[in-house]
Design a protein around this motif. Structure first.
Motif, PDB file in Angstrom:
ATOM      1  N   ILE A  79      -9.255   1.067   0.668  1.00 51.74           N
ATOM      2  CA  ILE A  79      -8.875   2.479   0.785  1.00 51.74           C
ATOM      3  C   ILE A  79      -9.741   3.222   1.809  1.00 51.74           C
ATOM      4  O   ILE A  79      -9.452   4.365   2.134  1.00 51.74           O
ATOM      5  CB  ILE A  79      -8.846   3.213  -0.575  1.00 51.74           C
ATOM      6  CG1 ILE A  79     -10.207   3.252  -1.225  1.00 51.74           C
ATOM      7  CG2 ILE A  79      -7.802   2.618  -1.484  1.00 51.74           C
ATOM      8  CD1 ILE A  79     -10.258   4.099  -2.496  1.00 51.74           C
ATOM      9  N   LYS A  98     -10.039  -2.783  -3.699  1.00 49.82           N
ATOM     10  CA  LYS A  98      -9.545  -1.406  -3.631  1.00 49.82           C
ATOM     11  C   LYS A  98     -10.554  -0.510  -2.933  1.00 49.82           C
ATOM     12  O   LYS A  98     -10.203   0.260  -2.031  1.00 49.82           O
ATOM     13  CB  LYS A  98      -9.250  -0.893  -5.036  1.00 49.82           C
ATOM     14  CG  LYS A  98      -8.666   0.502  -5.072  1.00 49.82           C
ATOM     15  CD  LYS A  98      -8.340   0.892  -6.507  1.00 49.82           C
ATOM     16  CE  LYS A  98      -7.666   2.233  -6.583  1.00 49.82           C
ATOM     17  NZ  LYS A  98      -7.341   2.573  -7.979  1.00 49.82           N
ATOM     18  N   ARG A  99     -11.811  -0.620  -3.339  1.00 48.85           N
ATOM     19  CA  ARG A  99     -12.865   0.211  -2.736  1.00 48.85           C
ATOM     20  C   ARG A  99     -12.954  -0.023  -1.229  1.00 48.85           C
ATOM     21  O   ARG A  99     -13.148   0.906  -0.456  1.00 48.85           O
ATOM     22  CB  ARG A  99     -14.197  -0.127  -3.400  1.00 48.85           C
ATOM     23  CG  ARG A  99     -15.216   0.966  -3.288  1.00 48.85           C
ATOM     24  CD  ARG A  99     -16.483   0.648  -4.034  1.00 48.85           C
ATOM     25  NE  ARG A  99     -16.310   0.938  -5.455  1.00 48.85           N
ATOM     26  CZ  ARG A  99     -17.065   0.413  -6.416  1.00 48.85           C
ATOM     27  NH1 ARG A  99     -18.014  -0.447  -6.131  1.00 48.85           N
ATOM     28  NH2 ARG A  99     -16.860   0.741  -7.667  1.00 48.85           N
ATOM     29  N   ASP A 144      -3.998   4.216   0.556  1.00 47.55           N
ATOM     30  CA  ASP A 144      -4.565   4.995  -0.542  1.00 47.55           C
ATOM     31  C   ASP A 144      -4.439   4.165  -1.820  1.00 47.55           C
ATOM     32  O   ASP A 144      -3.959   3.029  -1.798  1.00 47.55           O
ATOM     33  CB  ASP A 144      -3.868   6.349  -0.681  1.00 47.55           C
ATOM     34  CG  ASP A 144      -2.364   6.249  -0.908  1.00 47.55           C
ATOM     35  OD1 ASP A 144      -1.869   5.169  -1.308  1.00 47.55           O
ATOM     36  OD2 ASP A 144      -1.674   7.260  -0.707  1.00 47.55           O
ATOM     37  N   ALA A 145      -4.888   4.711  -2.930  1.00 50.85           N
ATOM     38  CA  ALA A 145      -4.896   3.969  -4.196  1.00 50.85           C
ATOM     39  C   ALA A 145      -3.489   3.521  -4.592  1.00 50.85           C
ATOM     40  O   ALA A 145      -3.296   2.396  -5.073  1.00 50.85           O
ATOM     41  CB  ALA A 145      -5.518   4.818  -5.295  1.00 50.85           C
ATOM     42  N   GLU A 179      -2.221  -0.406  -4.950  1.00 54.12           N
ATOM     43  CA  GLU A 179      -1.580  -0.945  -6.166  1.00 54.12           C
ATOM     44  C   GLU A 179      -0.238  -1.583  -5.832  1.00 54.12           C
ATOM     45  O   GLU A 179       0.063  -2.670  -6.295  1.00 54.12           O
ATOM     46  CB  GLU A 179      -1.337   0.171  -7.183  1.00 54.12           C
ATOM     47  CG  GLU A 179      -2.267   0.301  -8.321  1.00 54.12           C
ATOM     48  CD  GLU A 179      -2.763  -0.955  -8.987  1.00 54.12           C
ATOM     49  OE1 GLU A 179      -1.959  -1.746  -9.532  1.00 54.12           O
ATOM     50  OE2 GLU A 179      -3.970  -1.153  -8.993  1.00 54.12           O
TER      51      GLU A 179
END
Length: 135
Positions: free
Chosen positions: A46, A42-43, A52-53, A57
């Motif tokens: 993004i 994720k880090r 984006d987050a 997801e």
């Protein structure tokens, strides 16, 4: 210069499916738990402008959880061994997975290995093995 999937991820913050799978299972094998893996991906992803987050997801987290056995068939997948990696189909355009010793041209492999600071003698040994298909 042809790049490894780690270099591409660092530069572009994204890998296509097989690159994410190969690297993700490797990271799992060296001890990242599922939460650490989700945080890592994720880090990194993004940082790419169109992810984006929420999109992470929706489009990527499931596959990470699946590889840890928390989704889908609940299989606990293991990192790919060398034979599996060597047997993968040749990466297509924009794909970065597989065995660089098999898939890279001699010139690209020399450039990549040279960037790691290997000596000319070390490079010669590697290139001899490549020519003998001893990946």
């Amino acid at each position: 210069m042809y790049e490894s999937f780690a270099q591409v991820l660092k530069q572009h913050h994204h890998l296509k499916h097989y690159g994410r799978l190969q690297l993700g299972l490797f990271l799992k094998g060296v001890g990242l738990n599922m939460e650490e893996s989700l945080t890592f991906w994720k880090r990194e992803m993004i940082k790419k402008h169109d992810i984006d987050a929420e999109k992470f997801e929706k489009n990527y987290a499931y596959n990470i959880r699946h590889s840890y056995g928390a989704e889908g068939k609940r299989n606990d997948y293991k990192p790919w061994n060398c034979n599996k990696i060597i047997a993968l189909t040749q990466p297509g355009s924009g794909e970065y997975h597989g065995c660089p010793f098999k898939t890279f041209s001699e010139e690209n492999l020399v450039q990549l290995m040279g960037s790691y600071g290997l000596t000319k003698q070390d490079l010669a040994v590697i290139m001899d093995k490549k020519r003998e298909n001893l990946y």
